[in-house]
Design an enzyme around this catalytic site. Structure first.
Site, PDB file in Angstrom:
ATOM      1  N   GLU A  69       6.553   6.025 -23.670  1.00  0.00           N
ATOM      2  CA  GLU A  69       6.548   4.780 -24.421  1.00  0.00           C
ATOM      3  C   GLU A  69       5.576   5.000 -25.579  1.00  0.00           C
ATOM      4  O   GLU A  69       4.437   5.422 -25.363  1.00  0.00           O
ATOM      5  CB  GLU A  69       6.058   3.615 -23.541  1.00  0.00           C
ATOM      6  CG  GLU A  69       6.164   2.304 -24.283  1.00  0.00           C
ATOM      7  CD  GLU A  69       5.775   1.080 -23.467  1.00  0.00           C
ATOM      8  OE1 GLU A  69       5.524   1.218 -22.254  1.00  0.00           O
ATOM      9  OE2 GLU A  69       5.710   0.000 -24.061  1.00  0.00           O
ATOM     10  N   ARG A 300       1.666  11.974  -9.857  1.00  0.00           N
ATOM     11  CA  ARG A 300       0.924  11.837 -11.116  1.00  0.00           C
ATOM     12  C   ARG A 300      -0.286  12.748 -11.091  1.00  0.00           C
ATOM     13  O   ARG A 300      -0.829  13.010 -10.016  1.00  0.00           O
ATOM     14  CB  ARG A 300       0.357  10.418 -11.244  1.00  0.00           C
ATOM     15  CG  ARG A 300       1.303   9.372 -11.677  1.00  0.00           C
ATOM     16  CD  ARG A 300       0.538   8.060 -11.816  1.00  0.00           C
ATOM     17  NE  ARG A 300       0.168   7.815 -13.197  1.00  0.00           N
ATOM     18  CZ  ARG A 300       0.998   7.303 -14.103  1.00  0.00           C
ATOM     19  NH1 ARG A 300       2.230   6.996 -13.791  1.00  0.00           N
ATOM     20  NH2 ARG A 300       0.594   7.101 -15.344  1.00  0.00           N
ATOM     21  N   LYS A 310      -3.204   4.586 -20.151  1.00  0.00           N
ATOM     22  CA  LYS A 310      -3.183   4.412 -21.605  1.00  0.00           C
ATOM     23  C   LYS A 310      -3.900   3.137 -22.014  1.00  0.00           C
ATOM     24  O   LYS A 310      -4.533   3.087 -23.067  1.00  0.00           O
ATOM     25  CB  LYS A 310      -1.723   4.382 -22.090  1.00  0.00           C
ATOM     26  CG  LYS A 310      -1.160   5.775 -22.300  1.00  0.00           C
ATOM     27  CD  LYS A 310       0.103   5.737 -23.131  1.00  0.00           C
ATOM     28  CE  LYS A 310       1.311   5.547 -22.254  1.00  0.00           C
ATOM     29  NZ  LYS A 310       2.587   5.667 -22.971  1.00  0.00           N
TER      30      LYS A 310
HETATM   31  P1  ATP Z   1       2.089   3.183 -19.215  1.00  0.00           P
HETATM   32  O1  ATP Z   1       0.784   2.986 -18.530  1.00  0.00           O
HETATM   33  O2  ATP Z   1       2.124   2.675 -20.614  1.00  0.00           O
HETATM   34  O3  ATP Z   1       3.333   2.901 -18.411  1.00  0.00           O
HETATM   35  P2  ATP Z   1       2.566   5.920 -18.647  1.00  0.00           P
HETATM   36  O4  ATP Z   1       1.316   6.683 -18.400  1.00  0.00           O
HETATM   37  O5  ATP Z   1       3.520   5.663 -17.550  1.00  0.00           O
HETATM   38  O6  ATP Z   1       2.118   4.693 -19.447  1.00  0.00           O
HETATM   39  P3  ATP Z   1       4.744   6.767 -20.296  1.00  0.00           P
HETATM   40  O7  ATP Z   1       4.719   6.856 -21.758  1.00  0.00           O
HETATM   41  O8  ATP Z   1       5.627   5.758 -19.673  1.00  0.00           O
HETATM   42  O9  ATP Z   1       3.274   6.610 -19.852  1.00  0.00           O
HETATM   43  O10 ATP Z   1       4.980   8.178 -19.661  1.00  0.00           O
HETATM   44  C1  ATP Z   1       5.947   9.111 -20.055  1.00  0.00           C
HETATM   45  C2  ATP Z   1       6.209  10.045 -18.905  1.00  0.00           C
HETATM   46  O11 ATP Z   1       5.009  10.694 -18.514  1.00  0.00           O
HETATM   47  C3  ATP Z   1       6.716   9.311 -17.684  1.00  0.00           C
HETATM   48  O12 ATP Z   1       7.804  10.023 -17.143  1.00  0.00           O
HETATM   49  C4  ATP Z   1       5.557   9.294 -16.752  1.00  0.00           C
HETATM   50  O13 ATP Z   1       5.981   9.282 -15.418  1.00  0.00           O
HETATM   51  C5  ATP Z   1       4.810  10.565 -17.133  1.00  0.00           C
HETATM   52  N1  ATP Z   1       3.384  10.439 -16.839  1.00  0.00           N
HETATM   53  C6  ATP Z   1       2.550   9.479 -17.274  1.00  0.00           C
HETATM   54  N2  ATP Z   1       1.320   9.635 -16.761  1.00  0.00           N
HETATM   55  C7  ATP Z   1       1.370  10.726 -15.973  1.00  0.00           C
HETATM   56  C8  ATP Z   1       0.411  11.412 -15.151  1.00  0.00           C
HETATM   57  N3  ATP Z   1      -0.843  10.995 -15.040  1.00  0.00           N
HETATM   58  N4  ATP Z   1       0.819  12.507 -14.474  1.00  0.00           N
HETATM   59  C9  ATP Z   1       2.086  12.942 -14.588  1.00  0.00           C
HETATM   60  N5  ATP Z   1       3.038  12.353 -15.330  1.00  0.00           N
HETATM   61  C10 ATP Z   1       2.689  11.247 -16.019  1.00  0.00           C
END
Ligand code: ATP
Ligand code: MG
Length: 592
Positions: A69, A300, A310
């Site tokens: 996002e 994660r 974020k």
């Molecule tokens: P938000 O808190 O805004 O939902 P998010 O950390 O989920 O943010 P996205 O932009 O939705 O961020 O993430 C893009 C991709 O990165 C998604 O597939 C998400 O699952 C993955 N991702 C985000 N944070 C992590 C993390 N800490 N470890 C592994 N993958 C991650």
């Protein structure tokens, strides 16, 4: 040896949390063997992919996507997802698209879109296509209309609080909304109005009509559209009704032809809903045959001493608690880049931690270890003096200079040599001299031991000078002319070697030393506000340093080892005449 032991210890810790629960990994007494074993075996998602390929699913096509996002900068957790999404496509001859999940215009911005692209490319990956969920707004709208027409969705005019209250609990069924059985025609008309600006935010939503008694809370008539009166960074004011993530995500996968939709574990409970929407969508597209995307989830990445949300990272930036998204203390990819981390180091770290179905926290020390491991054979060794004090070699002739030839990197025989000027007056590190030295102090003190100047001669301290405040300002030594490094006399061993830079040629520099951003391992779980747990000493600025003249030509992201101190890179703020260096990582892990 000490370093090795420490490294093993934190790998054990990491592997205890991460690898131990994996059924296919039998226990081995040697930790290093487990590391090797893990490298060779497939991760569990690769196992699924290979099975799908063997069964000829989706015509043998492999297509993934990385779906950020655009509401913030990417962090090291995203790097883990990127390595998975792009890695699977690379390994199995498929494609990976970059898809911006831009369904919430309030938080999104083009600045983030640009930074995300830059960071993915820096990591060394290339997408096949760039897509935006907003490209599918019309298709998503049409699908929502189809759901309404099939009596699978309805407009609810209750408040968000009311809807939440009726949701029930995991052990108690929810209550049907009084709008649930409104006529289809009425819902269609209101849905149109949701998109014309006639309906205020929060006054109505579109909900899927599924099952208010389902044991999966996500099936209890999930909201799929809401009104947002905020211009979108790509579609402007064309739309007022915006799809929710759960509705948009799977459908975007479908429109693009994604086969393996890989995300993190918190989406496991959303998967049945993902499948439900795909089932409904497929009913409208019989021409697509057997094709369907599947969702897979991995753990994660959480790291000690930092935060990975974020929202929290944005708060740090907006409240000025760090110097920006690319502050070298941030866990963002641009922060790590500015700090001097390399893509290779980041990817090797991701490789070490692997992918599992269990959440855990990885020790920051493992990331730092991966950085050192990558930089050791690459980084040119140079002398930098953090806290300079003048050293005069009293028996070295005034006006005489010598050119010494110094190895650029003893760990890399192709790294070559450079010339360094030696003279009577040098700068050395203040703490390499002591006025009242204890017996076990092996460096300079009056009448004390012999010490070698790195790559030059053996010297011995004969005197020093203090100013009115009692601070030592100059140290006087004599050198032994027969001990020049690289000659036969250069082999004479003494207990210590110290760094030096020649006084005229040395360049003034600012050096920024970084430490953990937070004082506790898990700032997110504590009761306190995470901002109160920031480490007040996470940045130390040393303004009066001196570095070797060769660094005049150093560029941002070049990696150097400052002998005995650590790995450094040139900061983006650095200019000719005002050099600034960031400590990438210390030479050794200093944690207890
Ligand atoms: P938000 O808190 O805004 O939902 P998010 O950390 O989920 O943010 P996205 O932009 O939705 O961020 O993430 C893009 C991709 O990165 C998604 O597939 C998400 O699952 C993955 N991702 C985000 N944070 C992590 C993390 N800490 N470890 C592994 N993958 C991650
Ligand atoms: Mg997300």
């Amino acid at each position: 040896m000490h370093l090795l032991l420490r490294v093993n210890r934190f790998i054990i810790r990491v592997f205890y949390v991460i690898l131990q629960p994996q059924k296919d990994l039998y226990f081995m007494s040697e930790t290093s063997t487990i590391v090797e074993e893990n490298k060779k075996s497939l991760n569990f998602i690769e196992t699924f992919v290979e099975k799908d390929l063997a069964e000829g699913k989706n015509g043998g096509r492999i297509q993934t996507r990385f779906p950020p996002e655009p509401n913030g900068y990417l962090h090291i957790g995203h790097a883990k997802a990127i390595c998975m999404d792009f890695g699977i496509a690379q390994k199995y001859g498929g494609i990976c698209n970059l898809r911006f999940d831009d369904t919430n215009p309030v938080k999104e911005d083009i600045e983030y879109v640009d930074s995300i692209m830059e960071d993915i490319q820096w990591l060394g990956f290339n997408w096949e296509n760039v897509f935006y969920a907003s490209d599918y707004f019309q298709q998503l709208w049409d699908f929502a209309v189809a759901l309404i027409k099939n009596d699978k969705a309805y407009i609810d005019e209750q408040s968000a609080e009311e809807i939440a209250r009726q949701k029930g609990t995991p052990t108690q069924a929810g209550i049907n909304s009084s709008y649930r059985d409104r006529p289809i025609e009425e819902s269609l008309t209101l849905f149109e109005k949701m998109n014309t600006g006639e309906i205020e935010e929060g006054k109505m939503v579109l909900r899927a009509k599924i099952d208010m008694a389902s044991s999966n809370m996500h099936f209890r008539d999930p909201i799929i559209y809401r009104v947002i009166n905020h211009p979108h960074h790509r579609t402007g004011t064309n739309w007022k009704a915006y799809p929710m993530y759960d509705f948009a995500h799977g459908e975007s996968d479908y429109f693009e032809g994604v086969t393996h939709s890989i995300c993190t574990l918190e989406f496991v409970v959303h998967r049945p809903l993902y499948d439900w929407f795909i089932d409904e969508l497929k009913k409208t597209k019989p021409e697509d045959g057997d094709y369907r995307p599947h969702q897979y989830e991995f753990n994660r990445l959480n790291l000690t001493y930092t935060v990975m949300s974020k929202r929290k990272l944005l708060q740090l930036v907006q409240e000025g608690l760090v110097r920006g998204w690319d502050d070298p203390r941030m866990p963002t990819i641009c922060g790590m880049r500015r700090r001097g981390y390399t893509p290779t180091a980041v990817k090797s770290f991701i490789d070490k931690i692997g992918y599992t179905k269990y959440d855990g926290t990885i020790d920051m020390a493992l990331l730092e270890y991966s950085v050192r491991e990558d930089l050791k054979p690459k980084a040119t060794r140079v002398c930098a003096i953090l806290d300079p004090i003048k050293l005069v070699i009293t028996n070295y002739p005034e006006g005489q200079t010598e050119t010494l030839v110094i190895e650029n990197n003893p760990d890399d025989e192709n790294a070559g040599t450079r010339e360094v000027i030696f003279r009577r007056e040098l700068y050395i590190e203040r703490n390499d001299f002591m006025e009242d030295a204890p017996k076990d102090f092996f460096r300079l003190s009056k009448g004390g031991r012999e010490v070698r100047l790195k790559g030059a001669y053996i010297i011995k301290c004969i005197d020093f000078k203090k100013d009115a405040q009692g601070e030592v300002t100059e140290v006087y030594c004599e050198y032994d002319a027969d001990t020049k490094s690289g000659t036969a006399g250069g082999n004479r061993k003494v207990k210590s070697t110290i760094n030096w830079v020649e006084i005229n040629a040395a360049l003034p520099a600012e050096i920024r030393l970084y430490d953990n951003l937070f004082t506790v391992e898990d700032p997110s779980s504590a009761d306190a506000d995470f901002r109160d747990l920031l480490n007040p000493n996470s940045l130390k600025v040393l303004e009066n340093c001196r570095v070797e003249p060769v660094l005049a030509n150093a560029k941002p992201f070049d990696n150097y080892q400052f002998l005995k101190i650590g790995y450094f890179t040139v900061d983006l703020d650095s200019k000719p005449g005002k050099l600034i260096f960031n400590r990438t990582v210390s030479l050794k892990d200093s944690r207890k």
